[in-house]
Design a protein around this motif. Structure first.
Motif, PDB file in Angstrom:
ATOM      1  N   ILE A   1      -2.106   6.852   8.817  1.00 58.15           N
ATOM      2  CA  ILE A   1      -1.156   6.573   7.431  1.00 58.15           C
ATOM      3  C   ILE A   1      -1.577   5.635   6.813  1.00 58.15           C
ATOM      4  N   THR A   2      -2.067   4.907   6.983  1.00 57.01           N
ATOM      5  CA  THR A   2      -2.818   3.665   6.426  1.00 57.01           C
ATOM      6  C   THR A   2      -4.529   4.370   5.458  1.00 57.01           C
ATOM      7  N   ALA A   3      -5.005   4.791   6.075  1.00 53.48           N
ATOM      8  CA  ALA A   3      -6.034   5.503   5.730  1.00 53.48           C
ATOM      9  C   ALA A   3      -5.550   6.575   4.706  1.00 53.48           C
ATOM     10  N   ARG A   4      -4.669   7.282   4.350  1.00 51.83           N
ATOM     11  CA  ARG A   4      -3.738   8.408   3.435  1.00 51.83           C
ATOM     12  C   ARG A   4      -3.386   7.174   2.584  1.00 51.83           C
ATOM     13  N   SER A   5      -2.861   6.168   2.537  1.00 57.62           N
ATOM     14  CA  SER A   5      -2.177   5.134   1.523  1.00 57.62           C
ATOM     15  C   SER A   5      -3.629   4.970   1.199  1.00 57.62           C
ATOM     16  N   LYS A   6      -4.566   4.439   1.354  1.00 57.72           N
ATOM     17  CA  LYS A   6      -5.972   3.750   0.715  1.00 57.72           C
ATOM     18  C   LYS A   6      -6.095   5.378  -0.212  1.00 57.72           C
ATOM     19  N   LYS A   7      -6.569   6.678   0.293  1.00 59.92           N
ATOM     20  CA  LYS A   7      -7.029   7.948  -0.495  1.00 59.92           C
ATOM     21  C   LYS A   7      -6.116   7.620  -1.908  1.00 59.92           C
ATOM     22  N   CYS A   8      -4.587   7.267  -1.794  1.00 63.23           N
ATOM     23  CA  CYS A   8      -3.983   7.259  -2.771  1.00 63.23           C
ATOM     24  C   CYS A   8      -4.669   6.741  -3.704  1.00 63.23           C
ATOM     25  N   THR A   9      -4.718   5.289  -3.393  1.00 65.34           N
ATOM     26  CA  THR A   9      -4.903   4.070  -4.714  1.00 65.34           C
ATOM     27  C   THR A   9      -5.992   4.311  -4.943  1.00 65.34           C
ATOM     28  N   ASP A  10      -6.787   4.864  -4.255  1.00 68.89           N
ATOM     29  CA  ASP A  10      -8.098   5.314  -4.347  1.00 68.89           C
ATOM     30  C   ASP A  10      -8.486   6.328  -5.871  1.00 68.89           C
ATOM     31  N   ALA A  11      -7.636   6.834  -5.934  1.00 72.52           N
ATOM     32  CA  ALA A  11      -7.043   8.329  -6.622  1.00 72.52           C
ATOM     33  C   ALA A  11      -6.434   7.645  -8.209  1.00 72.52           C
ATOM     34  N   GLY A  12      -5.300   6.054  -7.916  1.00 70.70           N
ATOM     35  CA  GLY A  12      -5.082   5.979  -8.702  1.00 70.70           C
ATOM     36  C   GLY A  12      -3.426   6.441  -8.700  1.00 70.70           C
ATOM     37  N   LYS A  13      -3.499   6.565  -8.054  1.00 69.47           N
ATOM     38  CA  LYS A  13      -1.814   7.007  -7.358  1.00 69.47           C
ATOM     39  C   LYS A  13      -1.197   5.797  -6.306  1.00 69.47           C
ATOM     40  N   PRO A  14       0.216   5.777  -6.209  1.00 69.68           N
ATOM     41  CA  PRO A  14       1.378   4.850  -5.960  1.00 69.68           C
ATOM     42  C   PRO A  14       0.745   5.118  -4.421  1.00 69.68           C
ATOM     43  N   ALA A  15       0.651   3.393  -3.179  1.00 68.94           N
ATOM     44  CA  ALA A  15       0.296   2.853  -2.597  1.00 68.94           C
ATOM     45  C   ALA A  15       1.815   4.311  -0.886  1.00 68.94           C
ATOM     46  N   VAL A  16       1.054   4.254  -0.048  1.00 69.58           N
ATOM     47  CA  VAL A  16       2.761   4.952   0.859  1.00 69.58           C
ATOM     48  C   VAL A  16       3.450   3.411   1.448  1.00 69.58           C
ATOM     49  N   LYS A  17       4.203   3.843   0.699  1.00 70.93           N
ATOM     50  CA  LYS A  17       4.919   2.634   1.850  1.00 70.93           C
ATOM     51  C   LYS A  17       5.474   2.630   3.281  1.00 70.93           C
ATOM     52  N   ILE A  18       4.498   1.548   3.951  1.00 77.30           N
ATOM     53  CA  ILE A  18       4.143   2.338   5.295  1.00 77.30           C
ATOM     54  C   ILE A  18       5.505   1.158   6.455  1.00 77.30           C
TER      55      ILE A  18
END
Length: 303
Positions: free
Chosen positions: A184-201
């Motif tokens: 889920i940390t890797a998925r969150s990074k993909k979000c932020t790299d794309a300019g989207k909100p991070a996953v709240k883990i």
């Protein structure tokens, strides 16, 4: 060095069984004999030839001391008495120990304390849904006995609209020290790299707490090992559902000290013996997890 992501744990814990059962008690559903784990224990006959190969230091007292994190139903969790460890991992290893002429004695411990405990000699083996991976194989011997992947679960109907490939901005529950944290940390990074909100883990020490967080609506979804997630959904009385397919399947392994090669070898033979005599299949079917069955036990398999 023991790193926390060495174990692939997933969805419902034991305390979960107890805790989730309490949280769902209002549904009024009673435990029945057709529930996973119901019925008499599966047992295996001792094999004198294998028992003779067990190192003297281990077989001297007739007991093998096991470290386990009992918050991970249906693999390992506590019965209603809050003391007795049960689950498919436990029942299966009991049969393996019996094959070696030993009795397994379980001690509950935080997941990330088990492998250091094996290394120090506090435990003679770690049995706790440990995923076999290259990092762990540097530190311990591992004997494979089951296969599991990761799967997600949400509230029934997926009200938060969680998408595994785009969970940006969602609140996701995971158990601390698992491969799911890395996932889920890797998925969150993909979000932020794309300019989207991070996953709240949200990380929880016990899987049961992660599961309860989704049931209560505190978190939008959770990800965990496939058998654990499936069991959580079954025990939720319709409050949870699985989302997406199982992915990244990998073997579970029993962990013993790196310098106990002889014990690891006979342990592998004992696992193969319960597979061959049918005890293995009976134990997995009793708990409804036969989908993770393997046909061959391996020592330190390539992963």
């Amino acid at each position: 060095m023991f790193t926390p992501h060495n174990r692939r744990r997933a969805a419902l814990g034991v305390a979960s069984a107890a805790m989730l059962t309490l949280s769902l008690a209002a549904c009024g559903e009673k435990e029945s004999t057709d529930q996973p784990g119901a019925g008499p224990s599966v047992t295996a006959a001792a094999d004198s030839a294998l028992a003779a190969k067990v190192p003297d230091a281990i077989k001297a007292d007739g007991v093998i001391k096991v470290g386990t994190d009992s918050t991970y139903a249906p693999a390992e969790f506590l019965e209603a008495d809050g003391k007795t460890v049960t689950g498919f991992d436990v029942e299966l290893f009991n049969a393996v120990a019996q094959k070696l002429g030993l009795k397994a004695e379980y001690e509950s411990a935080p997941f990330d304390a088990i492998l250091p405990g094996v290394d120090s000699g506090k435990y003679e083996i770690g049995v706790s849904s440990f995923t076999i991976n290259a990092e762990r194989l540097k530190s311990v011997n591992m004997v494979s006995y089951f296969s599991a992947g990761t799967q997600w679960a949400t509230k029934k109907g997926n009200p938060a609209g969680v998408d595994l490939e785009n969970a940006c901005g969602k609140k996701i529950a995971v158990q601390t020290g698992t491969v799911q944290v890395d996932d889920i940390t890797a998925r969150s990074k993909k979000c932020t790299d794309a300019g989207k909100p991070a996953v709240k883990i949200d990380q929880y020490q016990a899987q049961s707490d992660a599961t309860a967080a989704v049931v209560s609506g505190k978190d939008d979804a959770m990800l965990a090992d496939s058998p654990v997630g499936a069991y959580a959904v079954k025990q939720s009385n319709g409050q949870l559902e699985l989302v997406g397919d199982i992915y990244e399947s990998a073997p579970y392994g029993y962990a013993v000290k790196k310098d106990q090669q002889a014990f690891a070898e006979v342990l592998k033979e004992a696992v193969q013996a319960v597979i061959t005599d049918g005890t293995y299949k009976a134990a997995l079917q009793k708990w409804g997890v036969e989908g993770g069955a393997v046909t061959t036990a391996e020592l330190n398999p390539s992963v």
